[in-house]
Every structure is written in structure tokens, then in C-alpha cells.
Design a protein around this motif. Structure first.
Motif, mmCIF file in Angstrom:
data_model
loop_
_atom_site.group_PDB
_atom_site.id
_atom_site.type_symbol
_atom_site.label_atom_id
_atom_site.label_comp_id
_atom_site.label_asym_id
_atom_site.label_seq_id
_atom_site.Cartn_x
_atom_site.Cartn_y
_atom_site.Cartn_z
ATOM 1 N N ALA A 105 48.627 46.502 41.546
ATOM 2 C CA ALA A 105 48.334 47.584 40.605
ATOM 3 C C ALA A 105 46.901 47.430 40.107
ATOM 4 C CB ALA A 105 49.315 47.547 39.443
ATOM 5 N N GLY A 106 46.340 48.533 39.621
ATOM 6 C CA GLY A 106 44.946 48.501 39.214
ATOM 7 C C GLY A 106 44.724 48.497 37.717
ATOM 8 N N GLY A 107 43.645 49.130 37.317
ATOM 9 C CA GLY A 107 43.044 48.947 36.006
ATOM 10 C C GLY A 107 41.769 48.160 36.232
ATOM 11 N N HIS A 108 40.711 48.451 35.482
ATOM 12 C CA HIS A 108 39.430 47.793 35.759
ATOM 13 C C HIS A 108 39.496 46.272 35.652
ATOM 14 C CE1 HIS A 108 37.368 51.769 35.414
ATOM 15 N NE2 HIS A 108 36.477 51.167 36.178
ATOM 16 N N GLY A 109 40.448 45.747 34.892
ATOM 17 C CA GLY A 109 40.526 44.302 34.723
ATOM 18 C C GLY A 109 40.631 43.536 36.021
ATOM 19 N N VAL A 110 41.259 44.141 37.014
ATOM 20 C CA VAL A 110 41.486 43.435 38.281
ATOM 21 C C VAL A 110 40.186 43.106 39.005
ATOM 22 C CG1 VAL A 110 43.658 44.682 38.502
ATOM 23 C CG2 VAL A 110 41.684 45.468 39.810
ATOM 24 N N MET A 111 39.111 43.806 38.661
ATOM 25 C CA MET A 111 37.829 43.559 39.324
ATOM 26 C C MET A 111 37.343 42.134 39.089
ATOM 27 S SD MET A 111 36.877 46.555 40.704
ATOM 28 C CE MET A 111 35.107 46.808 40.716
ATOM 29 N N TRP A 112 37.831 41.517 38.022
ATOM 30 C CA TRP A 112 37.394 40.165 37.694
ATOM 31 C C TRP A 112 38.369 39.078 38.152
ATOM 32 C CZ3 TRP A 112 35.894 44.368 34.931
ATOM 33 C CH2 TRP A 112 34.539 44.481 34.640
ATOM 34 N N ASP A 113 39.653 39.361 38.193
ATOM 35 C CA ASP A 113 40.564 38.249 38.511
ATOM 36 C C ASP A 113 41.386 38.414 39.789
ATOM 37 O OD1 ASP A 113 42.354 40.141 37.526
ATOM 38 O OD2 ASP A 113 43.216 38.854 35.987
ATOM 39 N N PHE A 114 41.210 39.519 40.521
ATOM 40 C CA PHE A 114 41.921 39.682 41.795
ATOM 41 C C PHE A 114 41.141 39.186 43.023
ATOM 42 C CE2 PHE A 114 45.306 43.260 41.092
ATOM 43 C CZ PHE A 114 45.920 42.480 40.130
ATOM 44 N N PRO A 115 39.850 39.497 43.154
ATOM 45 C CA PRO A 115 39.190 39.332 44.461
ATOM 46 C C PRO A 115 39.150 37.904 45.005
ATOM 47 C CG PRO A 115 37.890 40.746 43.032
ATOM 48 C CD PRO A 115 38.954 40.137 42.178
ATOM 49 N N ASP A 116 38.984 36.924 44.130
ATOM 50 C CA ASP A 116 38.755 35.564 44.611
ATOM 51 C C ASP A 116 39.849 34.604 44.189
ATOM 52 O OD1 ASP A 116 36.193 36.124 45.881
ATOM 53 O OD2 ASP A 116 35.431 36.405 43.841
ATOM 54 N N ASN A 117 41.081 35.100 44.080
ATOM 55 C CA ASN A 117 42.197 34.247 43.686
ATOM 56 C C ASN A 117 42.903 33.732 44.943
ATOM 57 O OD1 ASN A 117 45.173 33.780 42.976
ATOM 58 N ND2 ASN A 117 44.190 33.824 40.972
ATOM 59 N N PRO A 118 42.736 32.457 45.273
ATOM 60 C CA PRO A 118 43.309 31.949 46.528
ATOM 61 C C PRO A 118 44.824 31.941 46.542
ATOM 62 C CG PRO A 118 42.362 30.151 45.229
ATOM 63 C CD PRO A 118 41.968 31.423 44.558
ATOM 64 N N GLU A 119 45.460 31.765 45.382
ATOM 65 C CA GLU A 119 46.921 31.746 45.335
ATOM 66 C C GLU A 119 47.496 33.121 45.666
ATOM 67 O OE1 GLU A 119 45.287 28.456 42.947
ATOM 68 O OE2 GLU A 119 45.029 30.630 42.783
ATOM 69 N N LEU A 120 46.909 34.170 45.090
ATOM 70 C CA LEU A 120 47.366 35.520 45.399
ATOM 71 C C LEU A 120 47.089 35.878 46.857
ATOM 72 C CD1 LEU A 120 46.289 37.532 42.212
ATOM 73 C CD2 LEU A 120 48.597 36.807 42.857
ATOM 74 N N GLN A 121 45.936 35.458 47.357
ATOM 75 C CA GLN A 121 45.608 35.714 48.757
ATOM 76 C C GLN A 121 46.627 35.040 49.682
ATOM 77 O OE1 GLN A 121 41.564 34.425 49.266
ATOM 78 N NE2 GLN A 121 40.717 36.050 47.988
ATOM 79 N N ALA A 122 47.017 33.822 49.323
ATOM 80 C CA ALA A 122 47.999 33.096 50.141
ATOM 81 C C ALA A 122 49.353 33.807 50.131
ATOM 82 C CB ALA A 122 48.145 31.661 49.635
ATOM 83 N N LEU A 123 49.752 34.322 48.970
ATOM 84 C CA LEU A 123 51.012 35.067 48.889
ATOM 85 C C LEU A 123 50.964 36.313 49.760
ATOM 86 C CD1 LEU A 123 51.909 34.903 45.081
ATOM 87 C CD2 LEU A 123 53.212 33.917 46.979
ATOM 88 N N ALA A 124 49.871 37.071 49.641
ATOM 89 C CA ALA A 124 49.752 38.305 50.419
ATOM 90 C C ALA A 124 49.752 38.009 51.916
ATOM 91 C CB ALA A 124 48.485 39.057 50.026
ATOM 92 N N THR A 125 49.024 36.980 52.312
ATOM 93 C CA THR A 125 48.959 36.617 53.725
ATOM 94 C C THR A 125 50.323 36.195 54.251
ATOM 95 O OG1 THR A 125 46.658 35.896 53.472
ATOM 96 C CG2 THR A 125 47.838 35.114 55.413
ATOM 97 N N ALA A 126 51.047 35.417 53.446
ATOM 98 C CA ALA A 126 52.378 34.957 53.857
ATOM 99 C C ALA A 126 53.342 36.131 54.000
ATOM 100 C CB ALA A 126 52.915 33.943 52.860
ATOM 101 N N ILE A 127 53.310 37.052 53.045
ATOM 102 C CA ILE A 127 54.188 38.229 53.115
ATOM 103 C C ILE A 127 53.839 39.074 54.341
ATOM 104 C CG2 ILE A 127 54.747 40.418 51.968
ATOM 105 C CD1 ILE A 127 54.471 38.848 49.287
ATOM 106 N N TYR A 128 52.551 39.253 54.588
ATOM 107 C CA TYR A 128 52.123 40.037 55.755
ATOM 108 C C TYR A 128 52.538 39.350 57.055
ATOM 109 C CZ TYR A 128 49.155 43.063 58.598
ATOM 110 O OH TYR A 128 48.703 43.965 59.529
ATOM 111 N N ASP A 129 52.378 38.038 57.099
ATOM 112 C CA ASP A 129 52.708 37.279 58.313
ATOM 113 C C ASP A 129 54.210 37.289 58.613
ATOM 114 O OD1 ASP A 129 50.076 36.696 58.784
ATOM 115 O OD2 ASP A 129 50.149 34.647 57.987
ATOM 116 N N GLN A 130 55.025 37.535 57.584
ATOM 117 C CA GLN A 130 56.469 37.594 57.830
ATOM 118 C C GLN A 130 56.927 39.038 58.033
ATOM 119 O OE1 GLN A 130 57.499 35.569 54.215
ATOM 120 N NE2 GLN A 130 57.968 37.432 53.085
#
Length: 232
Positions: A105-130
Motif C-alpha cells: 500500500a502507498g502513501g508518501h511515507g513509503v518513499m523512505w522506508d520501503f525501497p531499501d528494506n532487505p527483509e521486505l525484499q526477501a519476503l516479496a522474493t520468496a512469495i514470488y518464487d513460490q
């Protein structure tokens, strides 16, 4: 015969309370979470809420100007107040195997804490890979920009995506405070960025990647995801 148990959908929310170093408040754009969650729950999917730090999720005060009866009713439910806004999960609390899709989900706040979060990236990658779906709406695409599905290759490369456009950022009056433009970074990372007129509902699907352009596109993303999961 036991009925098939539907996997859950993970909704990602921001913890950011202000635009950078200013005193200008931001956070989650409320309708982008509630409208999506309501539709997927009506389709029979359970949802969980996660944020980069876990815990409290602030609301963008400007988003409260665009609520309707449906958004307010969902916002006022004890479940949303408790599990989304007060005690959102931290990434380490989440088992990716439980989810058929992840939704940023969005809102301007995500511009600061979404792009470079390795834990969230790992979750997304794992979900996509399955064989799951990676989805986002509006500024939520910031969470997709830096995900790599293999070394030195971005998930969005050579894929059709959309998100909050540079024109919409200008109309929002935030071009001087945002750290980057989602449209620019998406293009730099090889995506084929699609768009329609500012603030018109628009969603794009490219295989198991689904993105919406602006706050008025959350339902369109949910509908594409529901249709895809039903046919999966």
C-alpha cells in the motif's frame, strides 16, 4: 475430501510519520489499505499486515479528506485498528510460505522506508518464487523498485508496471520533498512504465506482477489479483 485452504495475502504498510526532515506529516494513505483489504477478504482471503519496523502505522492526514462511508467503516473495525495500525507485524514475524500474494500500500511515507528494506525484499522474493503474486498501488511501487529476482537483475525489468506518476507528484505539490520519483527509478531499472491521466483508476498486470497507478486504483489491483488467484 478436505476443502482447499486459501493462502493469505500480506499487506505492507509504512512506519514513516513525516516527509524527510520536515515537520510535514505523512504515512499510510488509508483507502489504499482498506479498499484492497475489504475486497480480498470478501473473496475469502485472510490478510495480515506488516511494516518495516512492525507496530504503529501512521496515517497520512491528507488521505482522511478522501474517505467515504466504506473506507471509514473498515477503518473503524477493531481488527484493522489493532492488527494494521497499532500492532502490525515485523518482517521477522512473517512466514512467506503462508501467503499467495504480497501487496504494498502507498502513501508518501513509503518513499523512505520501503525501497531499501532487505527483509521486505526477501519476503516479496520468496512469495514470488513460490508462484505467488507481487502487487502494489500508487507510491507502494517504491517497495518493488529495488527487488532483485536474481543477481544484478531487477524484478521489474522488462515488465509493464505503473505507479504514482511524475505528473501526479507535481499536482500533489511534493516534487521538492520526495527523495525520488517512482516513475523515473522504475524506468531506470528497466521497467516499461505505463500511465493514464492523472488520478484516474488504472492497474497493470504483467504475469504475477500487478500494479496500480494512484490512490483510486486499489480496488482495480485487488480485482486483478482475485481473478488471477481464482484461475491459478
Amino acid at each position: 475430501m478436505q476443502p482447499t485452504i486459501k493462502k493469505k495475502i500480506l499487506i505492507v504498510l509504512t512506519n514513516t510519520t513525516r516527509y524527510g526532515h520536515t515537520n510535514d506529516a505523512t504515512g499510510l494513505w488509508l483507502g489504499e489499505a482498506t479498499e484492497f483489504a475489504q475486497l480480498v477478504q470478501q473473496a475469502g482471503y485472510q490478510v495480515d499486515y506488516v511494516s518495516p519496523k512492525g507496530g504503529f502505522v501512521p496515517l497520512d492526514p491528507r488521505s482522511m479528506k478522501y474517505v467515504d462511508d466504506e473506507i471509514m467503516a473498515f477503518y473503524e473495525t477493531p481488527d484493522f485498528q489493532e492488527r494494521a495500525l497499532t500492532h502490525s507485524l515485523a518482517p521477522n514475524d512473517v512466514n512467506s510460505a503462508d501467503y499467495a500474494a504480497i501487496y504494498y500500500a502507498g502513501g508518501h511515507g513509503v518513499m523512505w522506508d520501503f525501497p531499501d528494506n532487505p527483509e521486505l525484499q526477501a519476503l516479496a522474493t520468496a512469495i514470488y518464487d513460490q508462484n505467488g503474486y507481487v502487487t502494489a498501488v500508487c507510491h507502494g511501487i517504491a517497495g518493488l523498485l529495488n527487488i532483485q529476482d536474481r543477481p544484478d537483475h531487477y524484478l521489474i525489468a522488462d515488465r509493464r508496471v505503473t505507479g504514482f506518476t511524475k505528473m501526479e507528484e507535481r499536482l500533489a505539490g511534493k516534487t521538492k520533498v520526495v527523495p525520488f520519483f517512482n516513475q523515473t527509478i522504475a524506468t531506470e531499472h528497466g521497467a516499461h512504465f505505463q500511465k493514464k491521466r492523472a488520478y484516474r483508476e488504472y492497474a497493470v498486470q504483467d504475469d504475477r506482477l500487478i500494479t496500480g497507478q494512484n490512490p483510486f486504483s486499489a480496488k482495480a489491483v485487488a480485482q486483478l489479483l482475485i481473478q488471477s488467484l481464482a484461475a491459478h
